[in-house]
Design a protein around this motif. Sequence first.
Motif, PDB file in Angstrom:
ATOM      1  N   ALA A  95       0.755  -1.113   0.108  1.00 22.58           N
ATOM      2  CA  ALA A  95      -0.086   0.124   0.145  1.00 22.58           C
ATOM      3  C   ALA A  95       0.818   1.258   0.012  1.00 22.58           C
ATOM      4  O   ALA A  95       0.450   2.265  -0.789  1.00 22.58           O
ATOM      5  CB  ALA A  95      -0.862   0.117   1.118  1.00 22.58           C
ATOM      6  N   VAL A  96       1.959   1.233   0.869  1.00 22.52           N
ATOM      7  CA  VAL A  96       2.850   2.378   0.722  1.00 22.52           C
ATOM      8  C   VAL A  96       3.550   2.509  -0.593  1.00 22.52           C
ATOM      9  O   VAL A  96       3.689   3.899  -0.894  1.00 22.52           O
ATOM     10  CB  VAL A  96       3.895   2.080   1.962  1.00 22.52           C
ATOM     11  N   ASN A  97       3.894   1.419  -1.025  1.00 21.58           N
ATOM     12  CA  ASN A  97       4.474   1.535  -2.473  1.00 21.58           C
ATOM     13  C   ASN A  97       3.627   2.136  -3.449  1.00 21.58           C
ATOM     14  O   ASN A  97       3.811   3.014  -4.343  1.00 21.58           O
ATOM     15  CB  ASN A  97       4.938   0.236  -3.067  1.00 21.58           C
ATOM     16  N   ALA A  98       2.284   1.562  -3.655  1.00 22.51           N
ATOM     17  CA  ALA A  98       1.498   2.010  -4.512  1.00 22.51           C
ATOM     18  C   ALA A  98       0.951   3.593  -4.208  1.00 22.51           C
ATOM     19  O   ALA A  98       0.762   4.082  -5.285  1.00 22.51           O
ATOM     20  CB  ALA A  98       0.100   1.354  -4.388  1.00 22.51           C
ATOM     21  N   VAL A  99       0.342   4.016  -2.943  1.00 27.53           N
ATOM     22  CA  VAL A  99       0.172   5.154  -2.832  1.00 27.53           C
ATOM     23  C   VAL A  99       1.243   6.406  -3.091  1.00 27.53           C
ATOM     24  O   VAL A  99       1.361   7.283  -3.590  1.00 27.53           O
ATOM     25  CB  VAL A  99      -0.572   5.622  -1.478  1.00 27.53           C
ATOM     26  N   GLY A 100       2.571   5.960  -2.540  1.00 31.41           N
ATOM     27  CA  GLY A 100       3.682   6.645  -2.511  1.00 31.41           C
ATOM     28  C   GLY A 100       4.166   6.975  -3.854  1.00 31.41           C
ATOM     29  O   GLY A 100       4.384   8.163  -4.290  1.00 31.41           O
ATOM     30  N   SER A 101       4.071   5.849  -4.660  1.00 28.68           N
ATOM     31  CA  SER A 101       4.306   5.918  -5.970  1.00 28.68           C
ATOM     32  C   SER A 101       3.423   7.029  -6.924  1.00 28.68           C
ATOM     33  O   SER A 101       4.042   7.724  -7.575  1.00 28.68           O
ATOM     34  CB  SER A 101       4.739   4.705  -6.693  1.00 28.68           C
ATOM     35  N   VAL A 102       2.148   6.689  -6.865  1.00 30.43           N
ATOM     36  CA  VAL A 102       1.298   7.672  -7.375  1.00 30.43           C
ATOM     37  C   VAL A 102       1.357   8.982  -7.027  1.00 30.43           C
ATOM     38  O   VAL A 102       1.511   9.871  -7.703  1.00 30.43           O
ATOM     39  CB  VAL A 102      -0.085   7.083  -7.110  1.00 30.43           C
ATOM     40  N   LEU A 103       1.567   9.286  -5.668  1.00 28.04           N
ATOM     41  CA  LEU A 103       1.641  10.760  -5.340  1.00 28.04           C
ATOM     42  C   LEU A 103       3.083  11.501  -5.737  1.00 28.04           C
ATOM     43  O   LEU A 103       2.691  12.457  -6.103  1.00 28.04           O
ATOM     44  CB  LEU A 103       1.294  10.659  -3.605  1.00 28.04           C
ATOM     45  N   ALA A 104       4.057  10.518  -5.514  1.00 28.36           N
ATOM     46  CA  ALA A 104       5.312  11.374  -5.802  1.00 28.36           C
ATOM     47  C   ALA A 104       5.478  11.377  -7.552  1.00 28.36           C
ATOM     48  O   ALA A 104       5.916  12.676  -7.729  1.00 28.36           O
ATOM     49  CB  ALA A 104       6.420  10.198  -5.437  1.00 28.36           C
ATOM     50  N   GLY A 105       4.808  10.425  -8.235  1.00 29.00           N
ATOM     51  CA  GLY A 105       4.983  10.568  -9.589  1.00 29.00           C
ATOM     52  C   GLY A 105       4.152  11.871 -10.071  1.00 29.00           C
ATOM     53  O   GLY A 105       4.576  12.746 -10.835  1.00 29.00           O
ATOM     54  N   LEU A 106       2.776  11.932  -9.477  1.00 27.65           N
ATOM     55  CA  LEU A 106       2.224  13.115  -9.772  1.00 27.65           C
ATOM     56  C   LEU A 106       2.734  14.522  -9.222  1.00 27.65           C
ATOM     57  O   LEU A 106       2.675  15.554 -10.059  1.00 27.65           O
ATOM     58  CB  LEU A 106       0.616  13.158  -9.185  1.00 27.65           C
ATOM     59  N   GLY A 107       3.283  14.374  -8.033  1.00 28.72           N
ATOM     60  CA  GLY A 107       4.007  15.542  -7.604  1.00 28.72           C
ATOM     61  C   GLY A 107       5.187  16.063  -8.448  1.00 28.72           C
ATOM     62  O   GLY A 107       5.131  17.310  -8.775  1.00 28.72           O
ATOM     63  N   ALA A 108       5.763  15.060  -8.937  1.00 29.71           N
ATOM     64  CA  ALA A 108       6.938  15.185  -9.986  1.00 29.71           C
ATOM     65  C   ALA A 108       6.541  15.769 -11.361  1.00 29.71           C
ATOM     66  O   ALA A 108       7.089  16.591 -11.736  1.00 29.71           O
ATOM     67  CB  ALA A 108       7.927  13.962 -10.216  1.00 29.71           C
ATOM     68  N   ALA A 109       5.359  15.422 -11.633  1.00 29.18           N
ATOM     69  CA  ALA A 109       4.776  15.629 -13.051  1.00 29.18           C
ATOM     70  C   ALA A 109       4.446  17.118 -12.873  1.00 29.18           C
ATOM     71  O   ALA A 109       4.719  18.067 -13.687  1.00 29.18           O
ATOM     72  CB  ALA A 109       3.760  15.021 -13.412  1.00 29.18           C
ATOM     73  N   PHE A 110       3.686  17.684 -11.813  1.00 25.02           N
ATOM     74  CA  PHE A 110       3.492  19.041 -11.508  1.00 25.02           C
ATOM     75  C   PHE A 110       4.369  19.864 -11.407  1.00 25.02           C
ATOM     76  O   PHE A 110       4.440  20.928 -11.852  1.00 25.02           O
ATOM     77  CB  PHE A 110       2.390  19.159 -10.420  1.00 25.02           C
ATOM     78  N   ALA A 111       5.523  19.495 -10.638  1.00 20.61           N
ATOM     79  CA  ALA A 111       6.473  20.354 -10.382  1.00 20.61           C
ATOM     80  C   ALA A 111       7.388  20.428 -11.763  1.00 20.61           C
ATOM     81  O   ALA A 111       7.874  21.606 -12.061  1.00 20.61           O
ATOM     82  CB  ALA A 111       7.566  19.503  -9.352  1.00 20.61           C
ATOM     83  N   GLY A 112       7.437  19.392 -12.598  1.00 20.64           N
ATOM     84  CA  GLY A 112       8.018  19.220 -13.951  1.00 20.64           C
ATOM     85  C   GLY A 112       7.457  20.396 -14.704  1.00 20.64           C
ATOM     86  O   GLY A 112       7.802  21.230 -15.587  1.00 20.64           O
ATOM     87  N   VAL A 113       6.127  20.420 -14.798  1.00 24.06           N
ATOM     88  CA  VAL A 113       5.311  21.293 -15.667  1.00 24.06           C
ATOM     89  C   VAL A 113       5.779  22.593 -15.381  1.00 24.06           C
ATOM     90  O   VAL A 113       5.905  23.717 -16.042  1.00 24.06           O
ATOM     91  CB  VAL A 113       3.732  21.074 -15.539  1.00 24.06           C
TER      92      VAL A 113
END
Length: 121
Positions: A95-113
């Motif tokens: 659960a930590v892997n799934a939630v953490g990966s999705v949140l970190a990926g979205l955060g990185a995408a928004f930060a990248g934009v």
Amino acid sequence: MNWLVVVAGGMIGAPLRYLTDRAVQSRHDSVLPWGTFAVNVVGCLVLGILTGAAHVAPDLRLFLGTGFCGALTTYSTFSYETLRLTEAGAGLYAAVNAVGSVLAGLGAAFAGVATGQALWP
């Protein structure tokens, strides 16, 4: 001819994914798949920057976005590793892997934009 640009990006992204995964995972004594987490977050950041940059040549988008990021990131390995954690009785880690990966990926995408828009308006 576009497919050659995608192949060229993939030829860099795929081995970089493997090497990065091995290097990161060898430094962590944990059941969490930190190598996969790292390449996926970095790929989200790169694709976010590319998306935020207003005037990127189509060939560069194909090379970096489709080829490089497509080969660097790995949804299938993320899914497989999360499934394996669950099967091993490590449901909390899964659960930590799934939630953490999705949140970190979205955060990185928004930060990248935001970064792409700031650097290349």
